[in-house]
Design a protein around this motif. Structure first.
Motif, PDB file in Angstrom:
ATOM      1  N   PHE A 144       0.022  34.186  14.066  1.00  0.00           N
ATOM      2  CA  PHE A 144      -0.198  32.951  13.316  1.00  0.00           C
ATOM      3  C   PHE A 144       1.102  32.175  13.239  1.00  0.00           C
ATOM      4  O   PHE A 144       1.952  32.411  12.377  1.00  0.00           O
ATOM      5  N   ARG A 145       1.254  31.260  14.190  1.00  0.00           N
ATOM      6  CA  ARG A 145       2.365  30.317  14.235  1.00  0.00           C
ATOM      7  C   ARG A 145       1.930  29.203  15.165  1.00  0.00           C
ATOM      8  O   ARG A 145       1.008  29.393  15.970  1.00  0.00           O
ATOM      9  N   GLU A 146       2.553  28.041  15.062  1.00  0.00           N
ATOM     10  CA  GLU A 146       2.210  26.962  15.982  1.00  0.00           C
ATOM     11  C   GLU A 146       2.469  27.436  17.409  1.00  0.00           C
ATOM     12  O   GLU A 146       3.546  27.961  17.704  1.00  0.00           O
ATOM     13  N   GLY A 147       1.464  27.318  18.245  1.00  0.00           N
ATOM     14  CA  GLY A 147       1.548  27.808  19.616  1.00  0.00           C
ATOM     15  C   GLY A 147       1.093  29.250  19.770  1.00  0.00           C
ATOM     16  O   GLY A 147       0.884  29.724  20.880  1.00  0.00           O
ATOM     17  N   GLY A 148       0.949  29.960  18.642  1.00  0.00           N
ATOM     18  CA  GLY A 148       0.480  31.337  18.677  1.00  0.00           C
ATOM     19  C   GLY A 148      -1.014  31.396  18.951  1.00  0.00           C
ATOM     20  O   GLY A 148      -1.715  30.386  18.872  1.00  0.00           O
ATOM     21  N   GLU A 149      -1.493  32.595  19.270  1.00  0.00           N
ATOM     22  CA  GLU A 149      -2.894  32.760  19.629  1.00  0.00           C
ATOM     23  C   GLU A 149      -3.543  33.888  18.845  1.00  0.00           C
ATOM     24  O   GLU A 149      -2.883  34.842  18.446  1.00  0.00           O
ATOM     25  N   TRP A 150      -4.838  33.744  18.680  1.00  0.00           N
ATOM     26  CA  TRP A 150      -5.686  34.801  18.122  1.00  0.00           C
ATOM     27  C   TRP A 150      -6.748  35.062  19.180  1.00  0.00           C
ATOM     28  O   TRP A 150      -7.535  34.174  19.519  1.00  0.00           O
ATOM     29  N   VAL A 151      -6.742  36.264  19.715  1.00  0.00           N
ATOM     30  CA  VAL A 151      -7.739  36.681  20.699  1.00  0.00           C
ATOM     31  C   VAL A 151      -8.610  37.724  20.012  1.00  0.00           C
ATOM     32  O   VAL A 151      -8.103  38.724  19.490  1.00  0.00           O
ATOM     33  N   PHE A 152      -9.922  37.491  20.017  1.00  0.00           N
ATOM     34  CA  PHE A 152     -10.818  38.377  19.286  1.00  0.00           C
ATOM     35  C   PHE A 152     -12.202  38.379  19.907  1.00  0.00           C
ATOM     36  O   PHE A 152     -12.510  37.579  20.786  1.00  0.00           O
ATOM     37  N   VAL A 153     -13.015  39.316  19.445  1.00  0.00           N
ATOM     38  CA  VAL A 153     -14.415  39.390  19.858  1.00  0.00           C
ATOM     39  C   VAL A 153     -15.251  39.234  18.603  1.00  0.00           C
ATOM     40  O   VAL A 153     -15.023  39.918  17.601  1.00  0.00           O
ATOM     41  N   LEU A 154     -16.204  38.329  18.668  1.00  0.00           N
ATOM     42  CA  LEU A 154     -17.165  38.140  17.591  1.00  0.00           C
ATOM     43  C   LEU A 154     -18.405  38.929  17.979  1.00  0.00           C
ATOM     44  O   LEU A 154     -18.950  38.739  19.067  1.00  0.00           O
ATOM     45  N   HIS A 155     -18.801  39.859  17.129  1.00  0.00           N
ATOM     46  CA  HIS A 155     -19.951  40.727  17.404  1.00  0.00           C
ATOM     47  C   HIS A 155     -21.164  40.204  16.643  1.00  0.00           C
ATOM     48  O   HIS A 155     -21.151  40.155  15.412  1.00  0.00           O
ATOM     49  N   GLY A 156     -22.191  39.807  17.382  1.00  0.00           N
ATOM     50  CA  GLY A 156     -23.406  39.310  16.768  1.00  0.00           C
ATOM     51  C   GLY A 156     -24.256  40.423  16.204  1.00  0.00           C
ATOM     52  O   GLY A 156     -24.142  41.581  16.626  1.00  0.00           O
ATOM     53  N   PRO A 157     -25.136  40.110  15.253  1.00  0.00           N
ATOM     54  CA  PRO A 157     -25.986  41.133  14.645  1.00  0.00           C
ATOM     55  C   PRO A 157     -26.964  41.753  15.643  1.00  0.00           C
ATOM     56  O   PRO A 157     -27.451  42.857  15.417  1.00  0.00           O
ATOM     57  N   ASP A 158     -27.206  41.067  16.764  1.00  0.00           N
ATOM     58  CA  ASP A 158     -28.104  41.609  17.789  1.00  0.00           C
ATOM     59  C   ASP A 158     -27.365  42.448  18.824  1.00  0.00           C
ATOM     60  O   ASP A 158     -27.946  42.882  19.810  1.00  0.00           O
TER      61      ASP A 158
END
Length: 168
Positions: A60-74
């Motif tokens: 969390f900084r300007e230019g920083g990234e968050w890489v993640f997976v969103l898991h759906g209920p299905d």
């Protein structure tokens, strides 16, 4: 008359490409803002109802990234990527959101946090490159309802923190 029409066009130049969702959250501005700054917070509330999040990397900084997976209920997994573009604590966060860096279908989101008495008004303005991409997000991914649910999850999370603080 033509001038008024021109003003309207200027004011709403991106209106057909955007989604705007707002909510008043019964928690202080600094706490609502902080809920976006640390993965320990984000992983507790990010996403629509019944979705969960697994973070791959987070800076969390300007230019920083968050890489993640969103898991759906299905059981469906949605790869996600965010680049933090502007951070102005505790008033504003601008970000670019897609499935991966350089995603041609990525969109910009502008988050504004403002005090509203003892509460906080958050406005989430998402702008897509085209009206078609916006319409697809609304129709295929239920972006408006998903955005409302996400802000509802945020509200429940931060008001829970406030409630625990009041008890302790």
């Amino acid at each position: 008359m033509a001038e008024a029409g021109q003003e309207t066009r200027t004011e709403t130049a991106t209106a057909d490409r955007e989604i705007v969702i707002s909510r008043i959250i019964d928690a202080p501005q600094e706490l609502v803002f902080e809920a976006f700054t640390e993965v320990r917070h984000l992983s507790q509330w990010w996403g629509p109802e019944k979705f969960t999040t697994t973070t791959r990397s987070f800076e969390f900084r300007e230019g920083g990234e968050w890489v993640f997976v969103l898991h759906g209920p299905d059981g469906t997994d949605y790869p996600e990527w965010i680049r933090w573009r502007r951070i102005a604590p505790p008033e504003r966060i601008d970000l670019l959101h897609g499935e991966y860096p350089d995603d041609p279908n990525s969109f910009e989101t502008f988050l504004a946090f403002a005090p509203d008495g003892a509460a906080t008004r958050i406005v989430m303005r998402t702008v897509f490159a085209t009206r078609e991409l916006r319409d697809a997000a609304v129709e295929k991914y239920h972006a408006i309802e998903g955005g409302r649910q996400t802000l509802s999850n945020l509200a429940a999370y931060v008001t829970g923190i406030v409630g625990k603080g009041a008890q302790g």
